[in-house]
Structures are given as structure tokens and as C-alpha cells.
Write a protein that holds these residues in place. Structure first.
Motif, PDB file in Angstrom:
ATOM      1  N   ARG A 125       0.812  -1.221   0.000  1.00  0.00           N
ATOM      2  CA  ARG A 125       0.000   0.000   0.000  1.00  0.00           C
ATOM      3  C   ARG A 125       0.842   1.266   0.000  1.00  0.00           C
ATOM      4  O   ARG A 125       0.306   2.363  -0.058  1.00  0.00           O
ATOM      5  CB  ARG A 125      -0.933  -0.017   1.215  1.00  0.00           C
ATOM      6  N   ILE A 141      -4.483  -8.583  -4.322  1.00  0.00           N
ATOM      7  CA  ILE A 141      -5.616  -8.012  -5.052  1.00  0.00           C
ATOM      8  C   ILE A 141      -6.867  -7.932  -4.181  1.00  0.00           C
ATOM      9  O   ILE A 141      -7.538  -6.903  -4.114  1.00  0.00           O
ATOM     10  CB  ILE A 141      -5.909  -8.845  -6.319  1.00  0.00           C
ATOM     11  N   ARG A 160      -1.130   2.987 -10.285  1.00  0.00           N
ATOM     12  CA  ARG A 160      -2.226   3.163  -9.323  1.00  0.00           C
ATOM     13  C   ARG A 160      -2.841   4.562  -9.389  1.00  0.00           C
ATOM     14  O   ARG A 160      -3.951   4.782  -8.920  1.00  0.00           O
ATOM     15  CB  ARG A 160      -1.730   2.892  -7.906  1.00  0.00           C
ATOM     16  N   HIS A 216      -5.514   1.229 -13.385  1.00  0.00           N
ATOM     17  CA  HIS A 216      -5.069   0.269 -12.375  1.00  0.00           C
ATOM     18  C   HIS A 216      -6.148  -0.778 -12.088  1.00  0.00           C
ATOM     19  O   HIS A 216      -5.844  -1.874 -11.630  1.00  0.00           O
ATOM     20  CB  HIS A 216      -4.674   0.992 -11.093  1.00  0.00           C
ATOM     21  N   ARG A 217      -7.409  -0.431 -12.390  1.00  0.00           N
ATOM     22  CA  ARG A 217      -8.493  -1.388 -12.122  1.00  0.00           C
ATOM     23  C   ARG A 217      -8.371  -2.647 -12.964  1.00  0.00           C
ATOM     24  O   ARG A 217      -8.865  -3.703 -12.574  1.00  0.00           O
ATOM     25  CB  ARG A 217      -9.850  -0.716 -12.382  1.00  0.00           C
ATOM     26  N   TRP A 218      -7.738  -2.530 -14.146  1.00  0.00           N
ATOM     27  CA  TRP A 218      -7.562  -3.736 -14.974  1.00  0.00           C
ATOM     28  C   TRP A 218      -6.107  -4.166 -15.091  1.00  0.00           C
ATOM     29  O   TRP A 218      -5.813  -5.349 -15.295  1.00  0.00           O
ATOM     30  CB  TRP A 218      -8.147  -3.531 -16.371  1.00  0.00           C
ATOM     31  N   PRO A 236      -5.100  -6.513 -11.796  1.00  0.00           N
ATOM     32  CA  PRO A 236      -5.643  -7.871 -11.932  1.00  0.00           C
ATOM     33  C   PRO A 236      -5.064  -8.618 -13.127  1.00  0.00           C
ATOM     34  O   PRO A 236      -4.863  -9.837 -13.078  1.00  0.00           O
ATOM     35  CB  PRO A 236      -7.146  -7.636 -12.105  1.00  0.00           C
ATOM     36  N   ASP A 274      -6.779  -3.610   0.439  1.00  0.00           N
ATOM     37  CA  ASP A 274      -7.395  -2.415   1.011  1.00  0.00           C
ATOM     38  C   ASP A 274      -8.293  -2.707   2.207  1.00  0.00           C
ATOM     39  O   ASP A 274      -8.997  -1.815   2.687  1.00  0.00           O
ATOM     40  CB  ASP A 274      -8.196  -1.675  -0.070  1.00  0.00           C
ATOM     41  N   THR A 307      -3.696   6.057 -12.067  1.00  0.00           N
ATOM     42  CA  THR A 307      -4.516   6.158 -13.269  1.00  0.00           C
ATOM     43  C   THR A 307      -5.718   5.229 -13.147  1.00  0.00           C
ATOM     44  O   THR A 307      -5.682   4.233 -12.407  1.00  0.00           O
ATOM     45  CB  THR A 307      -3.717   5.757 -14.522  1.00  0.00           C
ATOM     46  N   PRO A 308      -6.805   5.517 -13.848  1.00  0.00           N
ATOM     47  CA  PRO A 308      -7.965   4.622 -13.822  1.00  0.00           C
ATOM     48  C   PRO A 308      -7.629   3.217 -14.331  1.00  0.00           C
ATOM     49  O   PRO A 308      -8.332   2.250 -14.019  1.00  0.00           O
ATOM     50  CB  PRO A 308      -8.960   5.318 -14.760  1.00  0.00           C
TER      51      PRO A 308
END
Length: 382
Positions: A227, A278, A349, A354-356, A359, A282, A351-352
Motif C-alpha cells: 500500500r 488483489i 495506481r 489500475h483497475r484492470w 488484476p 485495502d 490512473t484509472p
């Protein structure tokens, strides 16, 4: 008018693609440390005084039988009893190959080799290795330097490339270790070789981590699940402390755990850390269990590092020098990977994407590690 979403820089996409390629390569073979069609390491212990010297050579079984120009029934044998039978039946060809490519001299005069007992077979990692013992009659009396030369499994044979021979010697009270390669195939006892020994084992440690994909994937899993910088430093410190302890204890023979146990657990540890990075990164309280788990897995990875040296000798300062140099080489590569990868992950992380992206990096790690786990658990002992 809707604003365009920030795009992931092309450089980061290139890094992601490179990492995915690295992960996909793992599916083609269990792991560089376990593959036997690319490179190999020969392990040699040389001991004696004056005219009586013994050498114990630990060589990968199937490569030895192929190099001795034997048929598939010999190099393809999987059952240990059959491997022993093939070694006994083809002892003349095997000894001729080994003595033709491994030589010992005393005071510049060649020593004469002869077999000393039957060959043995044991498992190193996931591969069978043949143990051959040779007795040497050396000219002259006590004193004088010894020369050890190795040309085992050269590139020209086409079965492997970049073979290294790790030699540990105790001759006339002179102790030391050295890594022989095609470029530098000879060592001479006597004098002060500490600087060469340090450099050899430092580079060996770097190579072992750099080309040991399972350890690299574990480190990537730690970085993906971190983190922040503090998280990375704590995890890296826990991992380093743990694997250093078991590495030293195992390499000195204080702790012994079968590779059949160590290798599957290493594979499982990668999958656990990748999934946790993953799905639990958080969640509140993750930090409380993360460090103890990293430390526990680090202990197991240390046992895996120890297997790369093939040391089977009593305590000495020369042994400690080799072990510490090897471990520092491992740490150098580990720090290098962290320095390169973690800043890139920080940028991802932000940038948007990071969501894909994260993973997408984690999924192949899990698939590869589970495949290794299955492959190592179901491997037939030889």
C-alpha cells in the motif's frame, strides 16, 4: 462535453506487456530452476592430502547419460532402481565421459582417476542427480598446489548451455570454493582467492534470483499488494531476514527439509500472496497478518535458495564467505527489482487503468504458480 480519461503512458504499457510475457513463459516450463533443457549446475567436492585425493561429483542424471552417448532407455529412466541399474550397466561409458571432462593435477602433474564405489542417485529440487566418486593417485608428496579443471556439459554438446561447476575443496589443509565456467574452467589451490570467491558467489546469487522465476513472481506479488513505500520496506525486510536465516542454516546442514516439500510450498506461497495483494490489499487489518505470513514464506524460500549451492561440508570461514556472498547477490537483485517495479506500480495506481492492469498482472501469476504447485506435487519421485 465529457473530459477524456487519462491514458496509461505508453512506457507503462510496454512494462506491463513485458511482465505478462515473462509470466506466460512460466507456463512453458515449471521454472528455470527446475528446467533441465536449458542450463545445469554440476557440484563437486574435492578432498585429500598428498597423493590420495577423492572427488565426489553430483551431476544431473539424464544429461550425464545423454552426454555419455547412451540410448533413450538410459537417459529416459524415471524409476530410481532403473536409474541405478543403468548407471551400473553403463559404468564404463559414464566414467570415461566424466574423467575425460573433469581433471585433477598436483604440482603440475596429472593425477590418475579410478572409480571408487558404485554410483548413487538422489533428487535435487525436482531432478534426479547421479553421484559419482573418483579416487585420484597423484604424483609427488605432500605440499604443492592442486589444479582442478572442468569441461562438463559444454555448449558444444547442445543438450545445455552455460553450465557452471561449483567446486568446494579441502586439499592439504587449503579450503575454498570457486565456480568454474567455460570461460574460466580451472582453479588452482594456494594463495589468497577470497576476492575471486566473493565475486563468484555474489554473481551466482544474482543469477539464481534473476533467473529463478518463482522467486521473482513472489517478489512481484509483494509489490502489487503493497500500500506504500513503508509497506514495501517492511515486507522486503521480513522476507530478507527470514530467507537469510533458513538459507544459512540449510546450507550448513543444520536444517534439512526435502525438496519435495519445499518446492510445492514455494509455488503455493506465490499464489497466496498474489491473491491477497488483489483481494485483501485495502481491507482493514491487512497489515497485522501480512508481515508474519511474508516472514513464514520467506523461511521456506530460504530453503529453496540453499539448494542452489549444493554444499555438503562442515563449518568453516570459507563456507561462511561463500554463503554470505551468495546471499548478498540475491539481495542486490531483489533491491534492483523493487527500485524498478515499485515506482511503475505507483504510477499505474494513479490512473484509472489500475483497475484492470493490476488484476491482469495478478491472474497469470496465480495461474503459473498453481500450475507449478500441481506439477511439483504430482511429480513422481525418482
Amino acid at each position: 462535453m465529457r473530459s477524456a480519461a487519462p491514458r496509461l503512458p505508453a512506457a507503462l504499457l510496454t512494462v506491463v506487456a513485458a511482465l505478462l510475457t515473462l509470466l506466460a513463459a512460466g507456463l512453458a516450463r515449471p521454472a528455470p530452476a527446475a528446467a533441465h533443457d536449458a542450463t545445469t549446475t554440476a557440484y563437486v567436492e574435492v578432498t585429500g592430502t598428498g597423493t590420495a585425493v577423492r572427488a565426489e561429483l553430483d551431476l544431473e542424471y539424464d544429461l550425464l547419460m545423454k552426454s555419455a552417448w547412451l540410448y533413450e532407455e538410459a537417459y529416459g529412466a524415471k524409476d530410481r532402481a532403473e536409474q541405478l541399474r543403468q548407471l551400473k550397466a553403463n559404468a564404463q561409458a559414464v566414467n570415461a565421459y566424466v574423467t575425460g571432462r573433469f581433471a585433477l593435477a598436483h604440482a603440475s602433474a596429472a593425477c590418475t582417476p579410478r572409480p571408487a564405489g558404485d554410483a548413487r542417485v538422489h533428487t535435487r529440487g525436482s531432478r534426479p542427480f547421479a553421484v559419482l566418486t573418483l579416487a585420484y593417485d597423484c604424483p609427488g608428496g605432500a605440499g604443492g598446489s592442486y589444479t582442478v579443471s572442468s569441461a562438463l556439459f559444454p555448449d558444444a554438446e547442445s543438450f545445455v548451455h552455460s553450465t557452471e561447476t561449483i567446486v568446494h575443496y579441502d586439499l592439504d589443509g587449503q579450503r575454498g570454493s570457486q565456480v568454474l565456467t567455460a570461460a574460466e574452467p580451472t582453479l588452482t589451490t594456494g594463495g589468497h582467492h577470497q576476492s575471486r570467491q566473493i565475486a563468484d558467489f555474489f554473481l551466482l546469487g544474482m543469477e539464481h534470483l534473476l533467473f529463478g522465476l518463482d522467486h521473482i513472481l513472489f517478489l512481484l506479488s509483494l509489490l502489487i499488494g503493497a500500500r506504500g513505500l513503508r509497506d514495501v520496506l517492511l515486507a522486503a525486510t521480513a522476507f530478507t531476514a527470514a530467507h537469510s536465516v533458513t538459507f544459512l542454516l540449510a546450507a550448513m546442514g543444520v536444517v534439512t527439509v526435502p525438496a519435495a516439500v519445499v518446492e510445492p510450498v514455494i509455488a503455493a506461497s506465490i499464489a497466496v500472496m498474489a491473491c491477497a495483494g488483489i483481494f485483501l490489499r485495502d481491507r482493514e487489518g491487512t497489515g497485522r497478518w501480512r508481515l508474519p505470513v511474508v516472514f513464514l514464506f520467506g523461511l521456506v524460500h530460504g530453503l529453496g535458495f540453499a539448494g542452489a549451492l549444493g554444499i555438503d561440508e562442515s563449518w568453516s570461514w570459507e563456507l561462511l564467505l561463500s554463503l554470505l556472498s551468495f546471499n548478498v547477490g540475491i539481495e542486490a537483485v531483489q533491491l534492483g527489482v523493487i527500485a524498478v517495479v515499485f515506482p511503475l506500480l505507483v504510477l499505474v495506481r494513479r490512473t484509472p487503468a489500475h483497475r484492470w492492469v493490476l488484476p491482469a498482472l495478478t491472474a497469470p501469476i496465480v495461474v503459473v504458480s498453481l500450475y507449478w504447485f500441481w506439477d511439483r506435487v504430482t511429480a513422481v519421485p525418482s
